[in-house]
Write an enzyme that holds these catalytic residues in place. Structure first.
Site: not given
Length: 483
Positions: A325, A425
């Site tokens: 991310c 994630h």
């Protein structure tokens, strides 16, 4: 109208979140329609809800324990620390601004509390039982007048309260007595009993203390939960970062605004992880840049403190580098950010052929994807995204095949020589992927391959809840609740 049960703690880390998780599963197994609730949570570990908004990782887990789809109603207020005494405020899953602690207390808190209690009332109307988690300690003298996560919630819901303490820390009896003494008489009346968590040894040795508490307060000890190893995600943003060296030297950069560090728990279990706080420490077989609550500020911190040069040098000497991310965004060529930091165009570390532009709408979705990178090419994985940025690369890491179950085709992430970055994630919670990736690195180092036993969150919830149920007076709790 449904019932309400609330779990308060004598301190942060007492075990509230996991006790609520276990109670959710125990009562669900008994056939009750149960949902979790926490009016306000402060955490950097968030997860997507069924509505698409963010909730805390704890209420996400508790929803699964209730056999419910995670909803923003289970955690109406989420505070995501940004540093400098400021937090992003997320209400019902959507960011509504960034405020200082003082401004939040004086201006926004009461209005949000009122709205959160409306949500709680609706949950009580629709379900048999709402199991509510408190926050920190309910009796901090400097905070009690502003507290909207503990006894005010219990009184509003007319909830029966369980007070839990972590006996492994020591001082549990003193903590319970101190908490009870600082509660107002009408608050003390709501407490049904006490739970001692993380006990190692013979519980019968605690009997004199139990007798004292019952004599003094007329409240029983409802259970002693033994210290139990588990793999349930840790939620607290104040969780410790252990330094554990395995056969593979895996290093994670401990960013000032690190977020979603639960992404890396499978690496702890499979090998061990070393969280790096100084640039001169960087020389691992695998170096990971994690997610960040403030990507550009953390990128500049890396640059100003020598981490960027150390990462580039380690990569040049053979280290494999991964970005998740915000970490992925930092590893790209440039970031254009007029949303989070407001700094405009900022040069990236440059290890990945990717460019990122921050957008005002945050994406919070469940994802299915097909990996395009090397040893895991063609593998199907799942995870979730929580991000403002949109990145483009001619060499994507994966193709997203479904968003919240709806089929799509969208390249994401980036790859380069001994580097990959992804928005997924939870990528390492895909155990086949993690096993293949780690064994790729182990083979390079001349190490024997490892096998990672696959398990599920569902399996861990069931196992942990069984331990709690065997050591808790569930019948007494049912009786107190009138169920």
């Amino acid at each position: 109208m449904g019932k309400a049960l609330m779990v308060l703690g004598t301190s942060s880390g007492a075990g509230k979140s996991l006790l609520v998780t276990a109670l959710c599963r125990i009562f669900s197994n008994l056939g009750y329609d149960v949902v979790p609730f926490k009016s306000q949570n402060m955490s950097l570990n968030s997860a997507p809800s069924i509505e698409g908004g963010e909730i805390s990782r704890a209420q996400y887990l508790q929803a699964i324990a209730c056999r419910k789809k995670p909803s923003v109603r289970f955690n109406p207020i989420l505070l995501k620390p940004e540093g400098n005494m400021r937090s992003q405020v997320v209400f019902l899953g959507k960011p509504i601004g960034s405020v200082s602690a003082r401004d939040y207390m004086l201006s926004k808190k009461e209005e949000l509390f009122r709205k959160a209690m409306e949500v709680l009332d609706e949950l009580k109307e629709k379900h048999d039982l709402v199991i509510i988690e408190g926050a920190g300690s309910p009796v901090e003298i400097n905070l009690k007048d502003y507290d909207i996560a503990n006894m005010r919630v219990a009184k509003h819901a007319n909830a029966k309260v369980i007070l839990v303490t972590d006996i492994d820390r020591g001082g549990s009896f003193a903590s319970i007595v101190g908490t009870m003494e600082l509660l107002r008489p009408e608050e003390r009346e709501l407490v049904m009993g006490f739970v001692f968590n993380k006990f190692r040894g013979d519980a019968s040795l605690l009997e004199p203390g139990f007798e004292y508490l019952e004599r003094r307060y007329g409240k029983p000890t409802l259970g002693v939960v033994p210290y139990t190893e588990h793999r349930l995600p840790e939620e607290d943003s104040l969780a410790e970062f252990p330094k554990v060296r395995g056969d593979l030297h895996i290093q994670i950069i401990r960013l000032p605004h690190i977020s979603n560090f639960t992404d890396f728990e499978p690496l702890h279990w499979a090998n061990g992880v070393d969280y790096v706080t100084r640039p001169e420490e960087i020389k691992g077989d695998l170096i990971i840049l994690p997610g960040s609550k403030n990507t550009v500020e953390d990128l500049l911190w890396l640059r100003e403190n020598g981490f960027e040069d150390a990462i580039i040098e380690a990569h040049r000497e053979g280290s494999f580098v991964v970005g998740i991310c915000g970490g992925f965004q930092m590893l790209g060529e440039k970031i254009i950010d007029t949303v989070e930091s407001g700094r405009g165009e900022v040069k990236g570390i440059g290890l990945l052929p990717a460019k990122t532009v921050f957008e005002r709408t945050k994406r919070t979705n469940y994802l299915n994807a097909e990996v395009l990178w090397g040893p895991a090419e063609g593998m199907h994985v799942e995870g979730y995204e929580i991000r403002f940025g949109r990145s483009t690369s001619k060499r994507p890491f994966s193709v997203i095949t479904a968003v919240n179950g709806a089929r799509t085709f969208e390249p994401e992430g980036a790859i380069s020589e001994r580097v990959f970055g992804t928005y997924l994630h939870g990528i390492f919670h895909n155990f086949t992927f993690t096993e293949r990736f780690l064994n790729f690195l182990r083979e390079e180092k001349g190490l024997e391959p490892v096998s990672i036993r696959a398990w599920s969150i569902e399996e861990e919830i069931a196992r942990f809840s069984k331990v709690v149920e065997e050591n808790l007076d569930v019948e007494r709790i049912l009786e107190e609740l009138g169920l």
